[in-house]
Design a protein around this motif. Structure first.
Motif, short mmCIF file in Angstrom:
data_model
loop_
_atom_site.label_atom_id
_atom_site.label_comp_id
_atom_site.label_asym_id
_atom_site.label_seq_id
_atom_site.Cartn_x
_atom_site.Cartn_y
_atom_site.Cartn_z
N ARG A 149 10.62 10.67 1.11
CA ARG A 149 9.39 10.31 0.40
C ARG A 149 8.46 11.51 0.48
O ARG A 149 8.27 12.09 1.55
CB ARG A 149 8.72 9.09 1.04
CG ARG A 149 7.32 8.89 0.49
CD ARG A 149 6.68 7.59 0.92
NE ARG A 149 7.17 6.48 0.11
CZ ARG A 149 6.48 5.35 -0.10
NH1 ARG A 149 5.30 5.18 0.46
NH2 ARG A 149 6.99 4.39 -0.84
N LYS A 169 5.12 -5.48 -8.32
CA LYS A 169 4.37 -4.63 -7.38
C LYS A 169 5.24 -3.64 -6.61
O LYS A 169 4.77 -2.63 -6.13
CB LYS A 169 3.63 -5.52 -6.38
CG LYS A 169 2.44 -6.23 -7.02
CD LYS A 169 1.44 -6.65 -5.96
CE LYS A 169 0.10 -7.08 -6.52
NZ LYS A 169 0.11 -7.55 -7.92
N LEU A 228 3.35 12.89 -10.24
CA LEU A 228 3.83 13.53 -9.01
C LEU A 228 5.21 13.00 -8.68
O LEU A 228 5.54 11.86 -9.03
CB LEU A 228 2.88 13.22 -7.84
CG LEU A 228 1.48 13.82 -7.89
CD1 LEU A 228 0.61 13.19 -6.80
CD2 LEU A 228 1.54 15.33 -7.71
N PHE A 276 18.37 17.17 -13.28
CA PHE A 276 16.99 17.55 -13.60
C PHE A 276 16.93 18.21 -14.97
O PHE A 276 15.95 18.10 -15.69
CB PHE A 276 16.38 18.48 -12.54
CG PHE A 276 14.89 18.48 -12.64
CD1 PHE A 276 14.14 17.66 -11.82
CD2 PHE A 276 14.24 19.22 -13.63
CE1 PHE A 276 12.76 17.59 -11.98
CE2 PHE A 276 12.88 19.15 -13.79
CZ PHE A 276 12.13 18.34 -12.96
O1 HDC Z 1 1.67 10.34 -1.22
C1 HDC Z 1 0.70 10.90 -2.07
C2 HDC Z 1 1.04 12.35 -2.30
O2 HDC Z 1 0.20 13.15 -2.63
N1 HDC Z 1 2.32 12.71 -2.14
C3 HDC Z 1 2.81 14.08 -2.38
C4 HDC Z 1 3.23 14.22 -3.81
C5 HDC Z 1 3.85 15.57 -4.04
O3 HDC Z 1 3.33 16.60 -3.63
N2 HDC Z 1 5.03 15.60 -4.70
C6 HDC Z 1 5.75 16.82 -4.94
C7 HDC Z 1 5.10 17.72 -5.93
S1 HDC Z 1 4.93 16.99 -7.55
C8 HDC Z 1 6.37 17.47 -8.37
O4 HDC Z 1 7.22 18.11 -7.80
C9 HDC Z 1 6.54 16.99 -9.77
C10 HDC Z 1 7.75 17.58 -10.47
O5 HDC Z 1 7.46 18.80 -11.08
C11 HDC Z 1 8.17 16.64 -11.58
C12 HDC Z 1 9.09 15.58 -11.17
C13 HDC Z 1 9.31 14.73 -12.36
C14 HDC Z 1 10.75 14.71 -12.76
C15 HDC Z 1 10.95 13.81 -13.90
C16 HDC Z 1 12.44 13.63 -14.18
C17 HDC Z 1 12.92 12.21 -13.93
C18 HDC Z 1 0.64 10.03 -3.37
C19 HDC Z 1 -0.52 10.58 -4.25
C20 HDC Z 1 1.95 10.08 -4.12
C21 HDC Z 1 0.36 8.60 -2.99
O6 HDC Z 1 -0.77 8.51 -2.20
P1 HDC Z 1 -1.84 7.33 -2.38
O7 HDC Z 1 -2.32 7.29 -3.77
O8 HDC Z 1 -2.81 7.49 -1.27
O9 HDC Z 1 -0.93 6.06 -2.19
P2 HDC Z 1 -1.01 4.94 -1.07
O10 HDC Z 1 -2.36 4.29 -1.15
O11 HDC Z 1 -0.55 5.52 0.21
O12 HDC Z 1 0.10 3.93 -1.56
C22 HDC Z 1 -0.03 3.18 -2.75
C23 HDC Z 1 1.29 2.52 -3.07
O13 HDC Z 1 2.22 3.52 -3.52
C24 HDC Z 1 3.33 3.63 -2.62
N3 HDC Z 1 3.58 5.05 -2.41
C25 HDC Z 1 2.83 5.90 -1.68
N4 HDC Z 1 3.37 7.12 -1.71
C26 HDC Z 1 4.48 7.05 -2.46
C27 HDC Z 1 4.62 5.73 -2.91
N5 HDC Z 1 5.66 5.33 -3.67
C28 HDC Z 1 6.57 6.27 -3.99
N6 HDC Z 1 6.49 7.56 -3.60
C29 HDC Z 1 5.46 7.98 -2.82
N7 HDC Z 1 5.40 9.25 -2.42
C30 HDC Z 1 2.88 2.97 -1.34
O14 HDC Z 1 4.00 2.45 -0.63
C31 HDC Z 1 1.96 1.90 -1.86
O15 HDC Z 1 2.74 0.82 -2.35
P3 HDC Z 1 2.59 -0.64 -1.69
O16 HDC Z 1 1.16 -1.00 -1.92
O17 HDC Z 1 3.55 -1.47 -2.46
O18 HDC Z 1 2.95 -0.44 -0.26
#
Ligand code: HDC
Length: 277
Positions: free
Chosen positions: A228, A141, A71, A50
């Motif tokens: 995830r 995708k 995120l 990191f």
């Molecule tokens: O799942 C939603 C969400 O809010 N998740 C929580 C996010 C979060 O709180 N994360 C932790 C805090 S952020 C953080 O810690 C940042 C940090 O400081 C920096 C890190 C960077 C480091 C860089 C160094 C390399 C959300 C918003 C993520 C998704 O929700 P939706 O928009 O509703 O998505 P959805 O419609 O369910 O799905 C759309 C397509 O995206 C895929 N997907 C969903 N959640 C995912 C994800 N892919 C990866 N990770 C996830 N968490 C779905 O599978 C879907 O894809 P497909 O259509 O192909 O099935």
């Protein structure tokens, strides 16, 4: 060949990391360098990389990049060697793996190896970053299957075998950020508001680490762990890690007790000694 970024570990980094995951003053092995069994919690494997220099910037690989819309989506960590060093230099070599197009968002996957001073790989990390508003660029995708790093890890239908609840503190993110993730999303209310959050949210890798601690406490060392991030957590909320032992694997999910919503899904850890419990 990439140069790699060195990260120096000492008891200072170890104790700060453990405190960031909720270690208490009475957990001497986690907070006192003089303890005989002094150790760092195993998810520390995410920290050296990191802090490494990224070989690319997000605005080079996705359109309309806005750091406020970023995120953490998923994390996979492999621990190749125990005990995890509590001193010395660890060097990380991050690389871009994949950029996928989810329409409304882009997903960027990076992979990094972290080596010890002998040149042995100690940790492998794969991180998926979810960038809202950066999709629709005509990219692939989905990301290709990468085994344990992309496994669905669906929990069995039965009630969980083991459950651990832990309340985070309101200052959890303020403390955790000192292990290297200074993203303002976790501390600055103005920044998090623009990102769509009423209050600064907890680092994904912080609640990943707290759930990892629960697995470690109940089942012992693990070889790898994958999550995830399905929902955000606000510092002060209570985490409930629900665990199912399936052979050598602990499938788990983490809920926010106050809201009943899932924060971690599709998660599992493969145990070093699967016979424990
Ligand atoms: O799942 C939603 C969400 O809010 N998740 C929580 C996010 C979060 O709180 N994360 C932790 C805090 S952020 C953080 O810690 C940042 C940090 O400081 C920096 C890190 C960077 C480091 C860089 C160094 C390399 C959300 C918003 C993520 C998704 O929700 P939706 O928009 O509703 O998505 P959805 O419609 O369910 O799905 C759309 C397509 O995206 C895929 N997907 C969903 N959640 C995912 C994800 N892919 C990866 N990770 C996830 N968490 C779905 O599978 C879907 O894809 P497909 O259509 O192909 O099935």
């Amino acid at each position: 060949k990439a140069k790699g970024t060195p990260y120096t570990v000492s008891d200072q980094e170890v104790i700060l990391y453990n405190l960031g995951l909720g270690a208490k003053r009475t957990d001497l092995k986690w907070v006192f360098e003089g303890a005989e069994d002094f150790e760092v919690l195993p998810t520390f494997g995410v920290i050296p990389t990191f802090n490494a220099e990224s070989p690319f910037s997000f605005d080079e690989v996705v359109p309309n990049f806005n750091p406020m819309m970023l995120l953490h989506g998923e994390q996979y960590l492999e621990i190749k060697k125990y005990p995890i060093p509590t001193s010395g230099t660890l060097t990380s070599y991050p690389a871009l793996v994949e950029v996928a197009d989810k329409g409304a968002a882009a997903v960027v996957v990076t992979r990094s190896e972290t080596k010890d001073s002998k040149g042995d790989v100690v940790f492998v990390n794969e991180s998926t970053i979810f960038i809202r508003g950066s999709g629709s660029f005509g990219g692939p995708k989905s990301v290709p299957d990468r085994g344990a790093a992309t496994a669905a890890n669906k929990p069995p239908a039965r009630a969980p075998d083991v459950v651990v609840e832990e309340k985070t503190t309101e200052d959890q993110a303020a403390l955790y950020r000192l292990s290297g993730d200074r993203n303002p999303l976790h501390i600055d209310p103005e920044f998090s508001k623009v990102g769509g959050f009423k209050d600064p949210i907890l680092h994904g890798l912080c609640f990943f680490g707290i759930s990892g601690k629960h697995i470690y406490q109940k089942f012992g060392k693990f070889k790898n762990i994958k999550v995830r991030f399905a929902g955000s957590v606000i510092p002060g909320q209570t985490l409930r890690t629900e665990m199912w032992k399936e052979g050598n694997k602990v499938i788990f999910q983490t809920k926010v007790v106050e809201t009943g919503k899932l924060a971690i899904t599709a998660a599992a850890a493969e145990l070093v000694d699967g016979s424990k419990l």
